[in-house]
Design a protein around this motif. Structure first.
Motif, PDB file in Angstrom:
ATOM      1  N   GLY A 117       0.816  -1.205   0.000  1.00  0.00           N
ATOM      2  CA  GLY A 117       0.000   0.000   0.000  1.00  0.00           C
ATOM      3  C   GLY A 117       0.850   1.256   0.000  1.00  0.00           C
ATOM      4  O   GLY A 117       1.529   1.565  -0.980  1.00  0.00           O
ATOM      5  N   ASP A 118       0.849   2.007   1.104  1.00  0.00           N
ATOM      6  CA  ASP A 118       1.582   3.276   1.174  1.00  0.00           C
ATOM      7  C   ASP A 118       3.085   3.083   1.080  1.00  0.00           C
ATOM      8  O   ASP A 118       3.824   4.026   0.811  1.00  0.00           O
ATOM      9  CB  ASP A 118       1.252   4.002   2.485  1.00  0.00           C
ATOM     10  N   GLN A 119       3.550   1.855   1.335  1.00  0.00           N
ATOM     11  CA  GLN A 119       4.993   1.620   1.295  1.00  0.00           C
ATOM     12  C   GLN A 119       5.471   1.130  -0.074  1.00  0.00           C
ATOM     13  O   GLN A 119       6.612   0.765  -0.254  1.00  0.00           O
ATOM     14  CB  GLN A 119       5.392   0.616   2.369  1.00  0.00           C
ATOM     15  N   ARG A 120       4.582   1.087  -1.033  1.00  0.00           N
ATOM     16  CA  ARG A 120       4.983   0.700  -2.382  1.00  0.00           C
ATOM     17  C   ARG A 120       5.721   1.857  -3.059  1.00  0.00           C
ATOM     18  O   ARG A 120       5.613   3.010  -2.641  1.00  0.00           O
ATOM     19  CB  ARG A 120       3.758   0.298  -3.206  1.00  0.00           C
ATOM     20  N   PRO A 121       6.470   1.564  -4.128  1.00  0.00           N
ATOM     21  CA  PRO A 121       7.217   2.643  -4.785  1.00  0.00           C
ATOM     22  C   PRO A 121       6.291   3.716  -5.343  1.00  0.00           C
ATOM     23  O   PRO A 121       5.178   3.437  -5.775  1.00  0.00           O
ATOM     24  CB  PRO A 121       7.947   1.916  -5.928  1.00  0.00           C
ATOM     25  N   ASP A 122       6.746   4.971  -5.287  1.00  0.00           N
ATOM     26  CA  ASP A 122       6.030   6.031  -5.972  1.00  0.00           C
ATOM     27  C   ASP A 122       6.070   5.763  -7.466  1.00  0.00           C
ATOM     28  O   ASP A 122       7.031   5.193  -7.987  1.00  0.00           O
ATOM     29  CB  ASP A 122       6.680   7.393  -5.692  1.00  0.00           C
ATOM     30  N   ARG A 123       5.048   6.193  -8.162  1.00  0.00           N
ATOM     31  CA  ARG A 123       4.991   5.918  -9.601  1.00  0.00           C
ATOM     32  C   ARG A 123       6.130   6.610 -10.346  1.00  0.00           C
ATOM     33  O   ARG A 123       6.480   6.198 -11.447  1.00  0.00           O
ATOM     34  CB  ARG A 123       3.626   6.356 -10.152  1.00  0.00           C
ATOM     35  N   ALA A 124       6.690   7.668  -9.764  1.00  0.00           N
ATOM     36  CA  ALA A 124       7.804   8.349 -10.424  1.00  0.00           C
ATOM     37  C   ALA A 124       9.098   7.560 -10.302  1.00  0.00           C
ATOM     38  O   ALA A 124      10.056   7.811 -11.028  1.00  0.00           O
ATOM     39  CB  ALA A 124       7.990   9.743  -9.826  1.00  0.00           C
ATOM     40  N   GLU A 125       9.126   6.609  -9.384  1.00  0.00           N
ATOM     41  CA  GLU A 125      10.334   5.813  -9.205  1.00  0.00           C
ATOM     42  C   GLU A 125      10.367   4.651 -10.187  1.00  0.00           C
ATOM     43  O   GLU A 125       9.378   4.323 -10.842  1.00  0.00           O
ATOM     44  CB  GLU A 125      10.388   5.290  -7.765  1.00  0.00           C
ATOM     45  N   LEU A 126      11.534   4.005 -10.259  1.00  0.00           N
ATOM     46  CA  LEU A 126      11.666   2.877 -11.168  1.00  0.00           C
ATOM     47  C   LEU A 126      10.794   1.724 -10.719  1.00  0.00           C
ATOM     48  O   LEU A 126      10.748   1.394  -9.533  1.00  0.00           O
ATOM     49  CB  LEU A 126      13.132   2.427 -11.219  1.00  0.00           C
ATOM     50  N   PRO A 127      10.074   1.078 -11.633  1.00  0.00           N
ATOM     51  CA  PRO A 127       9.244  -0.075 -11.270  1.00  0.00           C
ATOM     52  C   PRO A 127      10.099  -1.203 -10.677  1.00  0.00           C
ATOM     53  O   PRO A 127      11.249  -1.413 -11.085  1.00  0.00           O
ATOM     54  CB  PRO A 127       8.628  -0.506 -12.607  1.00  0.00           C
ATOM     55  N   GLU A 128       9.525  -1.904  -9.693  1.00  0.00           N
ATOM     56  CA  GLU A 128      10.211  -3.002  -9.034  1.00  0.00           C
ATOM     57  C   GLU A 128       9.503  -4.315  -9.335  1.00  0.00           C
ATOM     58  O   GLU A 128       8.412  -4.344  -9.905  1.00  0.00           O
ATOM     59  CB  GLU A 128      10.237  -2.771  -7.516  1.00  0.00           C
ATOM     60  N   GLY A 129      10.138  -5.416  -8.932  1.00  0.00           N
ATOM     61  CA  GLY A 129       9.527  -6.730  -9.107  1.00  0.00           C
ATOM     62  C   GLY A 129      10.384  -7.802  -8.475  1.00  0.00           C
ATOM     63  O   GLY A 129      11.413  -7.527  -7.838  1.00  0.00           O
TER      64      GLY A 129
END
Length: 313
Positions: A117-129
């Motif tokens: 939720g709130d601790q997920r990456p901001d959309r401006a940051e690089l996508p993770e996986g």
């Protein structure tokens, strides 16, 4: 001569069919889901089945799996099957804290609502996986991680029963993981639907949030020995368990740390709660049985007799 309860994480090919059948057939499992729904305000139907929205699905699946593992433990208890030790991997590490008696179930379920939720990456940051990676014999880990920017070692599920490969968990930036996978046959990599780099330093914000919340939760010394998957040790104190919860988010997990300590404590049989580890795929230092469907309950009772396991009274 003892019994170990082993708790894992969401399989990449997660299928809740068996859990739905357990819920429909057994009151102990229904009670566990109902309590989780009450504590979180999430409808039981969402906890039982995968949600359509990816972000919501990650949260509801985690909470639903935790409710399932707790309910299965209660159901086994009704059959006189109680563990002499517990331990888990990822999500399962937190649930094992409840089964060890170190933390209240309601607090564990509540914490699981704060792992994304709130601790997920901001959309401006690089996508993770993250990705499950096959490491064939003869290849070194450094070919997969360590020398590759943006890729971290996140876990080791151990050697496959065929003896041909180990299964690793890698996390990091999605672009770096894609570049890595492009250099190998496609069967080497199975990508998760997770959009965060689990068990890696990139989860530092989630770690800090969990640490702040856990600081206000009452932890006690485990009544049942709790084995760690972060390092080869048994957790004996409330503070060790509290620390494990936040460390679990950013540090890699290893199945052999967990099961090795269980073996040292005398585990003769392991019971894997829920569809949380691949069935019949990886080596354990003792026999294991899986419980993720109604018919599995009788198999556990039979296995306890077959392996002459001494159960706690």
């Amino acid at each position: 001569m003892s019994l170990a309860f082993i708790l894992g994480q969401k399989n990449l090919a997660y299928d809740p069919t068996g859990l739905i059948a357990l819920y429909e057939r057994h009151q102990a499992v229904r009670d566990s889901y109902d309590r989780a729904a009450q504590w979180t305000g999430i409808d039981v139907a969402l906890l039982l089945r995968t949600a359509d929205d990816a972000t919501q699905r990650s949260r509801t699946t985690s909470i639903g799996l935790a409710a399932a593992m707790l309910g299965i433990a209660d159901l086994l208890g009704e059959h006189g099957v109680h563990p002499a030790m517990v331990g888990g991997i990822s999500l399962g590490a937190m649930v094992s804290g409840a089964l060890s008696g170190a933390v209240a179930r309601e607090d564990v379920i509540g914490l699981l609502g704060h792992t994304d939720g709130d601790q997920r990456p901001d959309r401006a940051e690089l996508p993770e996986g993250c990705v499950a990676a096959v490491l064939p014999l003869g290849q070194t880990c450094e070919q997969f991680y360590g020398t590759r920017p943006g890729v971290w070692f996140a876990g080791d599920f151990g050697m496959h029963t065929s003896g041909a490969f180990r299964m690793l968990l890698l996390s990091g930036y999605r672009e770096a993981l894609d570049e890595l996978a492009a250099g190998y046959p496609p069967e080497y990599f199975v990508f998760s639907e997770e959009t965060v780099a689990v068990h890696s330093p990139l989860r530092h914000r989630a770690r800090d949030v969990l640490a702040r919340i856990a600081a206000d939760i009452k932890f006690t010394d485990p009544a049942v020995p709790m084995c760690s998957s972060l390092e080869p040790r048994v957790l004996h104190s409330a503070e060790q368990v509290r620390s494990e919860f936040s460390r679990n988010v950013v540090e890699p997990i290893r199945a052999d740390h967990l099961t090795g300590q269980m073996r040292r404590l005398g585990a003769r049989l392991g019971v894997i709660l829920g569809p949380t580890l691949p069935r019949d795929g990886f080596e354990f230092p003792f026999p294991v049985v899986y419980v993720d469907a109604p018919d599995d309950i009788d198999q556990v009772v039979a296995a306890v007799r077959e392996h002459d396991v001494l159960l706690p009274t």
